[in-house]
Structure formats: C-alpha cells, structure tokens
Enzyme design. Structure first.
Site, PDB file in Angstrom:
ATOM      1  CG  MET A 159      -5.647  -2.702  12.034  1.00 40.44           C
ATOM      2  SD  MET A 159      -3.920  -3.131  12.416  1.00 40.44           S
ATOM      3  CE  MET A 159      -3.073  -1.628  11.917  1.00 40.44           C
ATOM      4  CG  ASP A 195       2.933   3.595   4.775  1.00 40.91           C
ATOM      5  OD1 ASP A 195       2.850   3.502   6.016  1.00 40.91           O
ATOM      6  OD2 ASP A 195       2.077   3.158   3.994  1.00 40.91           O
ATOM      7  CG  HIS A 229      -0.894   3.381   5.683  1.00 43.32           C
ATOM      8  ND1 HIS A 229      -0.400   2.582   4.684  1.00 43.32           N
ATOM      9  CD2 HIS A 229      -1.942   2.701   6.219  1.00 43.32           C
ATOM     10  CE1 HIS A 229      -1.096   1.457   4.618  1.00 43.32           C
ATOM     11  NE2 HIS A 229      -2.046   1.509   5.537  1.00 43.32           N
ATOM     12  CB  SER A 243      -4.406  -0.687   4.882  1.00 48.65           C
ATOM     13  OG  SER A 243      -3.300  -1.029   5.690  1.00 48.65           O
ATOM     14  CD  GLN A 244      -6.168  -5.738   8.209  1.00 48.95           C
ATOM     15  OE1 GLN A 244      -5.111  -6.014   8.774  1.00 48.95           O
ATOM     16  NE2 GLN A 244      -7.336  -5.885   8.812  1.00 48.95           N
TER      17      GLN A 244
END
Length: 303
Positions: free
Chosen positions: A35, A228, A284, A110-111
């Site tokens: 994202m 994170d 993150h 990530s996503q």
C-alpha cells in the site's frame, strides 16, 4: 524507410532496460508492492530490483508487477482496485511472460504478500518456487497504522468506525484494506462479508485447489518485523492473529483455526519443512541491505 534502424535501436534499448535479454543463471523473480507504493519507484522497489540484480551478478530476470497498466493506476491499485481484479491482472501478466513460464521466485511487500499467496492459489500460470512474505498480513489486520501515535481512546474510536463500515458492500468493493479487515470480535460477520481474505483462507468453504497449489511451494518464508507500528497485530505476519473474541490476546499460526482445522494444508507444509519464520528488528519493511542479502537472497534466491 530511414526510420527503421532507429526503431530497431529503440526496441533493443527498451529490451535492455527491462532485462528481457538477461543471461539467466538464476530463477526469475517477481515482486508485488504494498500500500502507498508502486511497482517501479526508484526509491522503493526500484532500488530492491537493483540490489537483487547486483547481488545475483546481473544474471537474473527481475520484474515488479504493475497493476492497471500505468504507474499512476498501479499506485492507486493499492487502495482502490479490488484484490480480485488485481489478481486477474497479475495472472495475465504472468501467463503472457515467457520468461516466467518455467517458474519463478516471488517477493511480496506488506499487502503484496497476501496478494502473491492468493496468486499462487488461484493462478495456474504462477509456478512459484519460493514465496517470500515481507510483513504480510495473512490473517488480516485489526488496527490502524501508527495507532500508538494517537491516544488509546482515539485509536479505539477510529477502529470502531472502520469496523462498523468495513463489511458494507460498497466499502468492500472500493477499499482494498477493507477486504482484509478481520474483526476478531465478530468472526461470523468477517467470514460472511469479507470479499477477499476469508475466501483465500478457505474460511467459508474448502477449495482443494488452493491447498494443492500451496503444497507445490519449495518454501513459504514469512518475515516479521518486531517493532512494526503499521501492521496490527504483528502476529499476522507469521499467520497468527487475535484469539476469537479478543482484541489483545493472540494465537500463533499453529493455534489458529486455519491450522488446526487444516484449511490451507499448512500442517503438511510445516511438517515438510517448507514454512520458514524469520524475525527482524525494525519497523514495517525497514530492512538493511546486508540483512536482506544474507537472510533472503543468499538463502532462497540463489537457485
């Protein structure tokens, strides 16, 4: 007619830039961004691409999935294009790329990690050898990015607001993050209304093809970031999550229903030594190049 040599020169230059003429000694690599990112920003996945090529002696083909056909659309896809549409686009790209036809390694950011896992499960053309998940949210999220920077009351208020709207039809269709919003306080609502995560995790019904295709992985590598502040809970990065009915107590992957009820074949993958849990300090996606080379490239990508 004079323009023909110039046109040929342009084609050769483009081919060189995008790596289609790479003499490959190593398995090709496909990346999927997270994202707020895009396929090819030079300061993000562009720099990772260069690191991979340099570390593998420029004898590897590396590509980053561009969803929607342009940088702008690709950036927007991280928020506004439903994962189902993104996956179909990605599957088409893989199927039409002859360099990837014999298999490739995949790195999700990530996503992009859960999207790549879904690609393995859904797309027959995606013959993935090693699936590397960097900060992925495999059982979803239930929290706001950087929520600790807000007061506890503010965090809870905004989470309640998102939770109230996340499972409405129009939000599920229009907001990517809603499709993997996982409310542990209302598991039934999540399972019935989630238009992406509950489906790829086989939480409504078992799709045996998803299990069979995951079994073909050589390794499923999940990297968790200890500090994170973006992903909540951090346990989701190792396929864990909140205990049903609690927003504080968490379960490991092995304690979760997905594992104990064997919804994705994760038991066999673990027994076969295919699941790898790796932890790294930092927030993150904050990874140092030396760590990435030693723990990811040298171990899983030199094949």
């Amino acid at each position: 007619m004079r323009s023909t040599p110039i046109l040929l020169l342009i084609i050769v230059l483009i081919s060189t830039i995008y790596g289609n003429n790479v003499t490959q000694n190593y398995t090709p690599i496909v990346m999927w961004h997270g994202m707020g990112d895009s396929c090819c920003f030079p300061f993000s996945l562009g720099s990772i691409k260069k690191l991979l090529e340099r570390s593998l002696e420029n004898k590897v083909y590396v590509t980053s999935l561009e969803i929607g056909g342009s940088y702008v659309r690709d950036y927007e896809s991280g928020y506004f294009i439903h994962p189902d549409k993104q996956l179909q686009d990605a599957c088409n790209q893989i199927a039409n790329n002859k360099i990837l036809s014999n298999g490739f390694n995949a790195i999700g950011f990530s996503q992009g990690s859960q999207f790549l896992r879904a690609l393995v499960q859904r797309c027959p053309a995606a013959k993935v050898k090693n699936l590397i998940s960097l900060g992925g949210q495999h059982q979803g999220v239930y929290g706001l990015p950087n929520c600790p920077s807000l007061t506890t009351k503010s965090c809870e208020y905004f989470r309640e607001m998102l939770n109230y709207a996340a499972y409405t039809g129009w939000v599920q269709k229009r907001l990517v993050q809603a499709t993997y919003w996982h409310d542990p306080m209302n598991e039934n609502l999540y399972k019935s209304k989630s238009t992406f995560l509950a489906e790829i995790n086989n939480e409504r019904k078992i799709n045996q093809k998803y299990i069979d295709r995951l079994q073909k992985l050589e390794n499923f590598v999940m990297v968790k970031f200890w500090n994170d502040t973006i992903v909540q809970p951090v346990d989701t990065q190792w396929f864990g999550f909140y205990k049903p009915g609690s927003d504080s107590e968490t379960l490991t992957m092995e304690e979760s229903d997905i594992y104990t009820k064997d919804r994705l074949g994760l038991k066999k993958m673990k027994e076969d030594g295919k699941i790898k849990f790796i932890a790294v300090e930092g927030n993150h996606l904050q990874i140092k190049n030396d760590w990435f080379i030693a723990n990811i490239i040298d171990v899983y990508l030199k094949n």
